[in-house]
Design a protein around this motif. Sequence first.
Motif, PDB file in Angstrom:
ATOM      1  N   GLN A   1       2.925  15.372   9.043  1.00  0.00           N
ATOM      2  CA  GLN A   1       3.257  14.705   7.786  1.00  0.00           C
ATOM      3  C   GLN A   1       4.266  13.577   8.006  1.00  0.00           C
ATOM      4  O   GLN A   1       4.277  12.582   7.281  1.00  0.00           O
ATOM      5  N   LYS A   2       5.109  13.702   9.019  1.00  0.00           N
ATOM      6  CA  LYS A   2       6.094  12.658   9.311  1.00  0.00           C
ATOM      7  C   LYS A   2       5.467  11.413   9.932  1.00  0.00           C
ATOM      8  O   LYS A   2       6.136  10.400  10.113  1.00  0.00           O
ATOM      9  N   SER A   3       4.172  11.491  10.274  1.00  0.00           N
ATOM     10  CA  SER A   3       3.487  10.331  10.820  1.00  0.00           C
ATOM     11  C   SER A   3       3.116   9.328   9.735  1.00  0.00           C
ATOM     12  O   SER A   3       2.599   8.251  10.039  1.00  0.00           O
ATOM     13  N   TYR A   4       3.364   9.677   8.478  1.00  0.00           N
ATOM     14  CA  TYR A   4       3.085   8.761   7.381  1.00  0.00           C
ATOM     15  C   TYR A   4       4.055   7.580   7.469  1.00  0.00           C
ATOM     16  O   TYR A   4       5.199   7.737   7.900  1.00  0.00           O
ATOM     17  N   PRO A   5       3.637   6.369   7.071  1.00  0.00           N
ATOM     18  CA  PRO A   5       4.490   5.180   7.237  1.00  0.00           C
ATOM     19  C   PRO A   5       5.771   5.155   6.416  1.00  0.00           C
ATOM     20  O   PRO A   5       6.644   4.333   6.681  1.00  0.00           O
ATOM     21  N   VAL A   6       5.889   6.040   5.429  1.00  0.00           N
ATOM     22  CA  VAL A   6       7.099   6.078   4.605  1.00  0.00           C
ATOM     23  C   VAL A   6       7.578   7.513   4.483  1.00  0.00           C
ATOM     24  O   VAL A   6       6.790   8.422   4.223  1.00  0.00           O
TER      25      VAL A   6
ATOM     26  N   ARG B   1       0.818  -1.217   0.000  1.00  0.00           N
ATOM     27  CA  ARG B   1       0.000   0.000   0.000  1.00  0.00           C
ATOM     28  C   ARG B   1       0.851   1.265   0.000  1.00  0.00           C
ATOM     29  O   ARG B   1       0.530   2.235  -0.693  1.00  0.00           O
ATOM     30  N   PHE B   2       1.939   1.240   0.748  1.00  0.00           N
ATOM     31  CA  PHE B   2       2.752   2.449   0.881  1.00  0.00           C
ATOM     32  C   PHE B   2       4.057   2.385   0.081  1.00  0.00           C
ATOM     33  O   PHE B   2       4.912   3.248   0.255  1.00  0.00           O
ATOM     34  N   ALA B   3       4.171   1.371  -0.796  1.00  0.00           N
ATOM     35  CA  ALA B   3       5.347   1.221  -1.663  1.00  0.00           C
ATOM     36  C   ALA B   3       6.630   1.388  -0.854  1.00  0.00           C
ATOM     37  O   ALA B   3       7.483   2.222  -1.164  1.00  0.00           O
ATOM     38  N   MET B   4       6.772   0.580   0.194  1.00  0.00           N
ATOM     39  CA  MET B   4       7.888   0.734   1.119  1.00  0.00           C
ATOM     40  C   MET B   4       9.229   0.339   0.527  1.00  0.00           C
ATOM     41  O   MET B   4      10.232   1.022   0.733  1.00  0.00           O
ATOM     42  N   PHE B   5       9.242  -0.770  -0.194  1.00  0.00           N
ATOM     43  CA  PHE B   5      10.502  -1.214  -0.796  1.00  0.00           C
ATOM     44  C   PHE B   5      10.223  -2.291  -1.829  1.00  0.00           C
ATOM     45  O   PHE B   5       9.121  -2.848  -1.894  1.00  0.00           O
TER      46      PHE B   5
ATOM     47  N   ALA C   1      13.461   9.183   0.564  1.00  0.00           N
ATOM     48  CA  ALA C   1      14.873   9.573   0.648  1.00  0.00           C
ATOM     49  C   ALA C   1      15.040  10.976   0.087  1.00  0.00           C
ATOM     50  O   ALA C   1      14.336  11.385  -0.842  1.00  0.00           O
ATOM     51  N   LYS C   2      15.939  11.724   0.672  1.00  0.00           N
ATOM     52  CA  LYS C   2      16.293  13.040   0.149  1.00  0.00           C
ATOM     53  C   LYS C   2      17.746  13.290   0.481  1.00  0.00           C
ATOM     54  O   LYS C   2      18.382  12.479   1.173  1.00  0.00           O
ATOM     55  N   ASP C   3      18.269  14.368  -0.005  1.00  0.00           N
ATOM     56  CA  ASP C   3      19.687  14.649   0.169  1.00  0.00           C
ATOM     57  C   ASP C   3      20.099  14.544   1.637  1.00  0.00           C
ATOM     58  O   ASP C   3      19.604  15.272   2.493  1.00  0.00           O
ATOM     59  N   GLY C   4      20.970  13.590   1.922  1.00  0.00           N
ATOM     60  CA  GLY C   4      21.469  13.422   3.284  1.00  0.00           C
ATOM     61  C   GLY C   4      20.634  12.519   4.165  1.00  0.00           C
ATOM     62  O   GLY C   4      20.992  12.280   5.330  1.00  0.00           O
ATOM     63  N   PHE C   5      19.527  11.983   3.635  1.00  0.00           N
ATOM     64  CA  PHE C   5      18.650  11.154   4.448  1.00  0.00           C
ATOM     65  C   PHE C   5      18.188   9.934   3.655  1.00  0.00           C
ATOM     66  O   PHE C   5      17.715  10.055   2.528  1.00  0.00           O
ATOM     67  N   VAL C   6      18.309   8.766   4.270  1.00  0.00           N
ATOM     68  CA  VAL C   6      17.896   7.517   3.630  1.00  0.00           C
ATOM     69  C   VAL C   6      16.377   7.382   3.724  1.00  0.00           C
ATOM     70  O   VAL C   6      15.733   7.984   4.597  1.00  0.00           O
ATOM     71  N   LYS C   7      15.792   6.604   2.831  1.00  0.00           N
ATOM     72  CA  LYS C   7      14.356   6.324   2.881  1.00  0.00           C
ATOM     73  C   LYS C   7      14.058   5.536   4.147  1.00  0.00           C
ATOM     74  O   LYS C   7      14.793   4.621   4.512  1.00  0.00           O
ATOM     75  N   ARG C   8      12.945   5.870   4.828  1.00  0.00           N
ATOM     76  CA  ARG C   8      12.557   5.180   6.053  1.00  0.00           C
ATOM     77  C   ARG C   8      11.141   4.627   5.924  1.00  0.00           C
ATOM     78  O   ARG C   8      10.282   5.270   5.315  1.00  0.00           O
TER      79      ARG C   8
END
Length: 280
Positions: free
Chosen positions: A160-165, A21-25, A168-175
């Motif tokens: 917005q950070k409460s979303y499950p995914v 659903r959230f296209a996690m990986f 990734a952005k500059d300096g930060f890995v996808k979570r």
Amino acid sequence: MTVPQKTYLKLSKKVKQAIRRFAMFEPNDRLVVALSGGKDSIALVWILRQLGYHPEALFLNLGIGEHSAEAEQTALRFCREQGIVLHIIDAAAETGFTIDQISADYPDHICSACGSVKRKLYNRFALDHHFDVLLTGHNLDDEAIFLFSNNRRWDWAYIQKSYPVLAAKDGFVKRAKPLCLVREAQLEDFILKAELPYVASSCPYAKKGNLWRTHQIFSGIESTLPGFVEEYYKNFLANYSFFQDRPVSAMSLSPCRSCGDLSTQPVCKVCLLRQRLWQR
């Protein structure tokens, strides 16, 4: 170890649903799980393995007395028994301090300080070792509590950070949080029936944080209105586009003057914690 099929299928179905659903990986992505030694992250690694993924695990020793020592031994035992690659980071070696050392200076905000340390070191490790996605064991109850704590302030950026995914952005890995549709009680039931090793004791600082107080509030509501917590968080997910479209002031990021990691402040929070400890 024989896991009851019905228990496993119910749990794995929700994990698979969240991943899709959230296209996690994707199947070929390099995954690393933040393994605390608690029931959630232990269950997450085990289920992902059963689903055909090959995550590695990352344990962060935060220097919280016997609790951290017990958690590290549990992580080692679990990964050894399951044949999982385990990486261990000593927080003190990376930051210059343990959580115990700074706890007296931040009695009401130690959970926030600890969270900053974890986010920084998890992210740095995942980037340095070229992982595609960093996974955490946050369950539905965790996410509902985090959402509520930010919702009461209507802090759009944090809501917005409460979303499950988080992309990734500059300096930060996808979570990603594959357990976001699983209730805490379901995980407790699963981990006991599966007889997997885990740390049952909670962090000694947990009851000093606002998230623990919010958890108590939610427990009271849930006892009066069963299903409230799940409904609250799932309705947020169903209406996420509303929150996603809210205007949020762009936070400029620049390298921390001390460590070089990207930060919204001239010196990142973790480096400030170290500097204040040294000054004291």
